[in-house]
Write a protein that holds these residues in place. Structure first.
Motif, PDB file in Angstrom:
ATOM      1  N   ASP A  42       0.963  -1.264  -0.058  1.00 41.71           N
ATOM      2  CA  ASP A  42      -0.002  -0.254  -0.150  1.00 41.71           C
ATOM      3  C   ASP A  42       0.932   1.099   0.128  1.00 41.71           C
ATOM      4  OD1 ASP A  42       0.785  -0.633   2.659  1.00 41.71           O
ATOM      5  OD2 ASP A  42      -1.133   0.106   3.598  1.00 41.71           O
ATOM      6  N   THR A  45       1.779   1.806  -3.518  1.00 37.33           N
ATOM      7  CA  THR A  45       0.702   2.220  -4.206  1.00 37.33           C
ATOM      8  C   THR A  45       0.451   3.947  -3.819  1.00 37.33           C
ATOM      9  OG1 THR A  45      -0.592   0.264  -4.119  1.00 37.33           O
ATOM     10  CG2 THR A  45      -1.804   2.317  -4.563  1.00 37.33           C
ATOM     11  N   TYR A  49       0.996   6.603  -6.797  1.00 37.86           N
ATOM     12  CA  TYR A  49      -0.098   7.950  -6.530  1.00 37.86           C
ATOM     13  C   TYR A  49       0.247   9.133  -6.767  1.00 37.86           C
ATOM     14  CZ  TYR A  49      -4.056   4.365  -6.903  1.00 37.86           C
ATOM     15  OH  TYR A  49      -4.954   3.370  -7.184  1.00 37.86           O
ATOM     16  N   ARG A  92      -8.806   7.958   0.083  1.00 40.06           N
ATOM     17  CA  ARG A  92      -9.977   7.556  -0.976  1.00 40.06           C
ATOM     18  C   ARG A  92     -10.004   8.988  -1.771  1.00 40.06           C
ATOM     19  NH1 ARG A  92     -12.599   5.964   3.971  1.00 40.06           N
ATOM     20  NH2 ARG A  92     -13.345   7.960   4.109  1.00 40.06           N
ATOM     21  N   THR A  95      -7.028   8.751  -4.601  1.00 39.18           N
ATOM     22  CA  THR A  95      -7.655   7.744  -5.370  1.00 39.18           C
ATOM     23  C   THR A  95      -8.451   8.357  -6.657  1.00 39.18           C
ATOM     24  OG1 THR A  95      -7.307   5.951  -3.799  1.00 39.18           O
ATOM     25  CG2 THR A  95      -8.715   5.585  -5.926  1.00 39.18           C
ATOM     26  N   SER A  96      -9.411   9.246  -5.969  1.00 38.97           N
ATOM     27  CA  SER A  96     -10.267   9.906  -6.622  1.00 38.97           C
ATOM     28  C   SER A  96      -9.635  10.744  -7.765  1.00 38.97           C
ATOM     29  CB  SER A  96     -11.216  10.526  -6.058  1.00 38.97           C
ATOM     30  OG  SER A  96     -12.004  11.244  -6.797  1.00 38.97           O
ATOM     31  N   GLU A  99      -7.754   8.506 -10.252  1.00 41.81           N
ATOM     32  CA  GLU A  99      -8.800   7.910 -11.273  1.00 41.81           C
ATOM     33  C   GLU A  99      -9.430   9.042 -12.477  1.00 41.81           C
ATOM     34  OE1 GLU A  99     -11.733   6.485  -8.874  1.00 41.81           O
ATOM     35  OE2 GLU A  99     -10.814   4.475  -8.600  1.00 41.81           O
ATOM     36  N   ASN A 184      -6.925   5.474 -15.633  1.00 42.19           N
ATOM     37  CA  ASN A 184      -6.743   4.075 -14.940  1.00 42.19           C
ATOM     38  C   ASN A 184      -8.021   3.335 -14.880  1.00 42.19           C
ATOM     39  OD1 ASN A 184      -4.066   4.304 -14.152  1.00 42.19           O
ATOM     40  ND2 ASN A 184      -4.770   5.261 -11.951  1.00 42.19           N
TER      41      ASN A 184
END
Length: 253
Positions: A42, A45, A49, A92, A95-96, A99, A184
């Protein structure tokens, strides 16, 4: 006593949980708060990111001072609290952003503009040919678009899976940009209204509104509508009216 053993004993003495390497690797991004000393997939990741939102970070799976500084930079532009730790809620949000192609830190990028007269050409088979001068990402986007040219229009096509029997407008756009490594997950045309950066790109431009969207890549329009309505994704040398469309671009192209 080895240094690593001393660190573990010290953390245990403070009452802090020290997961094993195997336990750390089992965490998915967003499962736990990440801070200095955290390790695992993680963290890797998170580091990927951070780079994708504009803060280049080495991917080594170790949450050290360098990663902490990058997280603080991200927090200053994305959340109110700046402490160098990434909570599950912040994960979160990040991540948004990834994306949606949001880059929170990108100081006035120098766009790679095509040389005068350099643009993609349209072959007799309906496939686009990228100019030799184009960046690899642009060539990859064109190659991806070529792979689905000729597929029929299918409402919702390309959203449940990348490889589909047909594509709608945003499914086709998502496929081409995903092929270039710029996306992604599949986005709707409404999502594309806030994707990337404002204005036209030098190589890739997104036109989107709540009901439709299309791409212009190296001078060719990649679209499922207008003079191509109902036929699925196709390339065209003819531009269409853009009134009512939001104009976006990836940032570097």
């Amino acid at each position: 006593m080895p240094r690593s053993r001393t660190l573990v004993v010290g953390l245990a003495a403070l009452g802090l949980a020290v997961p094993s390497a195997a336990e750390a690797k089992r965490y998915s991004f967003g499962d736990r708060t990440l801070r200095e000393g955290s390790t695992g997939s993680d963290v890797r990741t998170l580091q990927r990111y951070l780079t994708q939102v504009g803060l280049r970070t080495e991917v080594d799976g170790q949450y050290g001072p360098h990663t902490s500084r990058r997280v603080r930079s991200w927090e200053r532009r994305s959340v109110r609290r700046v402490n160098g730790r990434l909570s599950r809620r912040e994960a979160r949000k990040m991540t948004s952003q990834v994306e949606r192609g949001v880059r929170v830190f990108e100081p006035a990028p120098q766009q790679s503009a095509p040389p005068a007269g350099e643009s993609a050409t349209l072959g007799p088979d309906g496939l686009a040919v990228a100019p030799a001068s184009a960046p690899q990402e642009v060539k990859d986007a064109i190659a991806a678009g070529n792979r689905i040219v000729g597929k029929p229009y299918k409402y919702g096509g390309g959203h449940g899976r990348w490889e589909d029997s047909g594509y709608d407008c945003s499914g086709a756009m998502s496929y081409a940009l995903h092929g270039a490594g710029l996306l992604n997950r599949q986005l709707t045309s409404g999502d594309f209204m806030s994707w990337g950066r404002r204005g036209k790109g030098s190589w890739i431009t997104v036109y989107a509104n709540s009901g439709h969207g299309f791409l212009v890549i190296a001078g060719l329009r990649f679209d499922t509508g207008w003079n191509n309505a109902g036929k699925g994704p196709r390339w065209s040398e003819q531009m269409r009216p853009t009134d009512g469309y939001t104009v976006r671009h990836p940032g570097r192209f």
